[in-house]
Design a protein around this motif. Structure first.
Motif, PDB file in Angstrom:
ATOM      1  N   THR A   1       0.818  -1.205   0.000  1.00  0.00           N
ATOM      2  CA  THR A   1       0.000   0.000   0.000  1.00  0.00           C
ATOM      3  C   THR A   1       0.862   1.269   0.000  1.00  0.00           C
ATOM      4  N   GLY A   2       2.027   1.249   0.642  1.00  0.00           N
ATOM      5  CA  GLY A   2       2.990   2.343   0.502  1.00  0.00           C
ATOM      6  C   GLY A   2       2.763   3.523   1.423  1.00  0.00           C
ATOM      7  N   GLN A   3       2.688   4.688   0.813  1.00  0.00           N
ATOM      8  CA  GLN A   3       2.743   5.968   1.514  1.00  0.00           C
ATOM      9  C   GLN A   3       1.883   6.062   2.781  1.00  0.00           C
ATOM     10  N   GLU A   4       0.622   5.653   2.688  1.00  0.00           N
ATOM     11  CA  GLU A   4      -0.291   5.851   3.823  1.00  0.00           C
ATOM     12  C   GLU A   4      -0.036   4.898   4.981  1.00  0.00           C
ATOM     13  N   THR A   5       0.603   3.767   4.717  1.00  0.00           N
ATOM     14  CA  THR A   5       0.758   2.740   5.754  1.00  0.00           C
ATOM     15  C   THR A   5       2.203   2.553   6.201  1.00  0.00           C
ATOM     16  N   TRP A   6       3.154   3.123   5.457  1.00  0.00           N
ATOM     17  CA  TRP A   6       4.579   2.823   5.640  1.00  0.00           C
ATOM     18  C   TRP A   6       5.094   3.092   7.055  1.00  0.00           C
ATOM     19  N   GLU A   7       4.746   4.255   7.605  1.00  0.00           N
ATOM     20  CA  GLU A   7       5.276   4.579   8.942  1.00  0.00           C
ATOM     21  C   GLU A   7       4.756   3.609   9.995  1.00  0.00           C
ATOM     22  N   ARG A   8       3.491   3.236   9.887  1.00  0.00           N
ATOM     23  CA  ARG A   8       2.941   2.259  10.829  1.00  0.00           C
ATOM     24  C   ARG A   8       3.573   0.885  10.601  1.00  0.00           C
ATOM     25  N   SER A   9       3.877   0.578   9.338  1.00  0.00           N
ATOM     26  CA  SER A   9       4.544  -0.705   9.039  1.00  0.00           C
ATOM     27  C   SER A   9       5.872  -0.797   9.782  1.00  0.00           C
TER      28      SER A   9
END
Ligand SMILES: [Zn+2]
Length: 345
Positions: A246-254
């Motif tokens: 999914t990338g941009q929207e989920t990356w920091e939480r990942s």
């Protein structure tokens, strides 16, 4: 034959249902009578157009197909007219150093069939042409629609979890978009490999579907805090593997849900590609960020054996007639579906 084409890039309005010449197999090629077509995000990228990427127009999209061999070209062995097949969507030279090492995705001539090939190639048609090496036996237990829905997502997910992340029994994995095309395979494959699965999706209906596929912990990202829920489920430890696309929207939480020493594997960026990585987490926690792109024919065939044995079940969300390809792509664009969208000529 009838096919869905586009002559210019744009929204679904550029798709045309029209007559085009039937493909003729050249040396080493086969023509498949297409019984069902699996739709993928690639179909949308090609139709919209991508900066820095040239598409031969007019274009026929479609990287997944199931059908029977209708004609074989000169020099073809191993498949014959009437064989039920699905398409291995990675096109490569099959003779270079990368190809003979089983790394066809590093071949200088690598293309995703129906996405980067053309003009007038791909599966959104009554007949489709592929190299004979790319026609692999259809799992006998599947319907045409199920068979068409599975190869590209199965290949992609197998390469991500087995080859790149090397998921092991006893580990925890977080799967974003658990009822997306690749999500449904990831949940089932991870479960089969002995991992505990945290499935993330945006509705209770989607989470119920993920639970039916074998997920252990369900998180609704619209109403729950994904990081908190992962901490709760894993005793504050975090997950060993994150399945990203999914990338941009989920990356920091990942990054935040990863255990010390964990791996993140990604194959895409459906919400954008400009993600922020806090380097302090990366080196301090000794995280591994793994890119992944398609896979090889052996991986697809290994995955199809898991399908044939019943460990991974295709999930067909909705079937449209080929002439309604625009409606099918809209269903993907809005995310208003569970499982794969399939077209039937
Ligand atoms: Zn090659």
């Amino acid at each position: 034959m009838r096919a869905v084409t586009f002559h210019e890039h744009g929204d679904v309005g550029v798709l045309r249902y029209e007559d085009v010449p039937e493909p003729v197999p050249g040396p080493g090629e086969v023509v498949i009578r297409v019984r069902a077509i699996g739709c993928n995000y690639n179909d949308l990228w090609a139709r919209r157009g991508l900066p820095g990427m040239k598409f031969d127009l007019p274009h026929i999209s479609g990287s997944d197909a199931a059908g029977e061999i209708a004609a074989v070209g000169p020099g073809v062995s191993g498949v014959k007219a009437g064989d039920a097949v699905v398409v291995h969507p990675s096109i490569s030279c099959r003779t270079c150093e990368a190809c003979t090492a089983g790394q066809e995705y590093f071949c200088r001539h690598f293309k995703i069939w129906g996405f980067q090939t053309g003009p007038l190639d791909g599966s959104y048609a009554e007949y489709a042409k592929v190299p004979a090496a790319n026609a692999v036996p259809k799992p006998a237990r599947l319907t045409w629609e199920e068979a068409a829905s599975i190869p590209l997502v199965l290949l992609t997910t197998y390469h991500m979890l087995v080859t790149r992340a090397q998921l092991r029994t006893g580990e925890w994995i977080l799967v974003w978009g658990a009822t997306s095309g690749i999500g449904i395979v990831a949940v089932q494959l991870a479960r089969h490999m002995g991992a505990s699965v945290v499935a993330v999706a945006g509705s209770e209906e989607k989470l119920a579907a993920a639970r039916d596929l074998g997920a252990h912990v369900l998180v609704n990202y619209k109403t729950q805090d994904v990081v908190d829920e992962v901490r709760k489920a894993t005793g504050r430890r975090g997950v060993d593997v994150v399945f990203e696309h999914t990338g941009q929207e989920t990356w920091e939480r990942s990054l935040r849900v990863m255990a010390w020493g964990a791996r993140l594997v990604t194959c895409g960026n459906t919400t954008g590609f400009q993600a922020i990585t806090d380097l302090r987490f990366l080196f301090n926690k000794q995280l591994s960020l793994l890119g992944s792109h398609q896979g090889n024919k052996a991986e697809l065939m290994a995955g199809l054996r898991l399908v044939e044995a019943g460990h991974i079940k295709p999930v067909v969300g909705k079937v449209f007639p080929l002439r309604e390809a625009a409606a099918a792509q809209t269903a993907i664009e809005t995310g208003n579906k569970i499982g794969k969208i399939v077209l039937v000529p």
